[in-house]
Structures are given as structure tokens and as C-alpha cells.
Design an enzyme around this catalytic site. Structure first.
Site, PDB file in Angstrom:
ATOM      1  N   HIS A   1     -73.012  25.819-103.650  1.00 29.15           N
ATOM      2  CA  HIS A   1     -72.372  26.432-102.491  1.00 29.15           C
ATOM      3  C   HIS A   1     -72.041  27.749-102.736  1.00 29.15           C
ATOM      4  O   HIS A   1     -72.334  28.586-101.995  1.00 29.15           O
ATOM      5  CB  HIS A   1     -71.075  25.773-102.031  1.00 29.15           C
ATOM      6  CG  HIS A   1     -71.062  24.044-101.603  1.00 29.15           C
ATOM      7  ND1 HIS A   1     -70.410  23.288-102.696  1.00 29.15           N
ATOM      8  CD2 HIS A   1     -71.654  23.484-100.958  1.00 29.15           C
ATOM      9  CE1 HIS A   1     -70.585  21.971-102.218  1.00 29.15           C
ATOM     10  NE2 HIS A   1     -71.357  22.023-101.061  1.00 29.15           N
TER      11      HIS A   1
ATOM     12  N   LEU B   1     -66.291  22.520-103.409  1.00 29.05           N
ATOM     13  CA  LEU B   1     -67.354  23.351-103.585  1.00 29.05           C
ATOM     14  C   LEU B   1     -67.767  23.321-105.154  1.00 29.05           C
ATOM     15  O   LEU B   1     -66.817  23.198-106.225  1.00 29.05           O
ATOM     16  CB  LEU B   1     -66.796  25.033-103.310  1.00 29.05           C
ATOM     17  CG  LEU B   1     -66.336  24.975-101.987  1.00 29.05           C
ATOM     18  CD1 LEU B   1     -66.086  26.519-101.704  1.00 29.05           C
ATOM     19  CD2 LEU B   1     -67.344  24.603-100.886  1.00 29.05           C
TER      20      LEU B   1
ATOM     21  N   GLY C   1     -66.765  21.156 -98.318  1.00 34.27           N
ATOM     22  CA  GLY C   1     -65.841  21.323 -99.174  1.00 34.27           C
ATOM     23  C   GLY C   1     -66.293  20.763-100.516  1.00 34.27           C
ATOM     24  O   GLY C   1     -67.463  20.468-100.770  1.00 34.27           O
TER      25      GLY C   1
END
Length: 201
Positions: free
Chosen positions: A37, A33, A31
């Protein structure tokens, strides 16, 4: 975009995609992000029929005194970014499901995980490899996408895939950098202005 939290539901959806003959690209993340990513999501989108992003802060890759409790998280923002990038499935399991009470099985790579990060974080890669194997079982990807920035991690995961004969191709995306050259990382949020300049060294 479908958000899945339950392990059995994720396996069912992945199985259905494979039955339909669709190739699956997996982007594992913790996570918070960023464009690094999302560049991996774009790579997966280009080459796969279905893209799955996992968001899971893996407790087993954090050592004692590390930042597990403080690790930056913003699920609503992450989901919005995934939707913008046309992700098909976001898998957000809970820690108690991935590592149920009494969990006692780990996978360990013993050669490439030595030195570098492994020297100061001796249990880190054991946690990384174990959770990646679990995610591969749950999401059944044909391809999994990792960033070049995490070079040792990528080498360790490739070795695990080879040694366990897993039908997963590990793809590596180039490092994505800030305008001043610093590699993008979720943990860059921890840096104050002085540390941010020192990081460029």
C-alpha cells in the site's frame, strides 16, 4: 494530515483542492496497511499535489461466509504510517454512510470479472466496482493507484472508468514482495507457518 469521516466533508475538501488547481492522487485501501500500500502512496506523492488514502472495509465485496467480520484492522497504526508517508488526507467513512439503509444500486462489469477470482466469488467485483465508483465521486481524483498483485481487479476498474467516461487515470504499481518472494497482502496474517510455506508455491 487531515482525517475525514464524513462524506460531505470529503467532497468539500476534494472540491477545494481542485479549485486550487491541485492534482489529486487516490489510494483506495481496506486498511491493515503494508509496504505494498505504502509504495502506492509513494507513487501518488511523486506525481500528485495532494494524496488521499481511503480506509474502508467494503462489506459489499465479501461473499457469504467470507472474512468480513474478521478482516484485520488497526486504524491507529494505519494513520501513523500515512502520516510518516506525508499523506494529505485519510478518508475513513462508515459503512452506514457509504451504503445507507435501503441502498439498492450497484455497478457490475460483466466481461473481465468472469473467471479467476470471479469464478469462486461471483459478487466480489460488483462490490469492488461499486465502492470504487463511490470513492471516485467523493474524492474526485485525477489519478487512482492500485497494485499489480490484484491484476483482475485493476483490469475491471480500468474498464469501469473507460465505460463510464470517468476523468480518472488508473495507475498500477508493481507487486511488493516479502523477502522470500510472497506478495504482500493483509490476509497473509491468516496463514500459519505451514500455510505460509505452501503459499510460496
Amino acid at each position: 494530515m487531515r482525517v475525514i469521516r464524513l462524506l460531505d466533508e470529503m467532497q468539500q475538501v476534494a472540491g477545494s483542492l481542485r479549485t486550487e488547481g491541485k492534482s489529486i492522487g487516490l489510494v483506495p485501501t481496506m486498511g491493515c496497511l503494508h509496504e505494498g500500500h505504502l509504495s502506492l502512496v509513494d507513487l501518488a506523492r511523486e506525481s500528485c499535489d495532494a494524496v488521499i488514502v481511503t480506509i474502508f472495509v467494503n462489506p459489499t465485496q465479501f461473499g457469504e461466509g467470507e472474512d468480513f467480520e474478521q478482516y484485520p484492522q488497526d486504524l491507529d497504526r494505519d494513520l501513523a504510517l500515512c502520516e510518516d508517508r506525508h499523506v494529505d488526507v485519510v478518508f475513513v467513512p462508515t459503512g452506514s454512510d457509504v451504503f445507507p439503509k435501503g441502498h439498492s444500486t450497484f455497478v457490475e462489469e460483466t466481461e473481465l470479472a468472469q473467471g479467476l477470482c470471479g469464478e469462486t466469488r461471483p459478487t466480489h467485483f460488483r462490490g469492488v466496482v461499486t465502492v470504487c465508483l463511490k470513492l471516485f465521486v467523493l474524492c474526485q481524483p485525477d489519478f487512482a493507484f492500485f497494485g499489480q498483485k490484484d491484476a483482475q481487479q485493476t483490469a475491471v476498474i480500468r474498464r469501469m472508468v473507460r465505460d463510464f467516461h470517468l476523468p480518472v487515470v488508473i495507475e498500477v504499481g508493481p507487486t511488493v514482495r516479502e523477502p522470500d518472494g510472497l506478495a504482500m497482502s493483509s490476509r497473509n496474517l491468516y496463514l500459519d507457518s505451514e500455510q505460509r510455506q505452501e503459499a510460496l508455491l
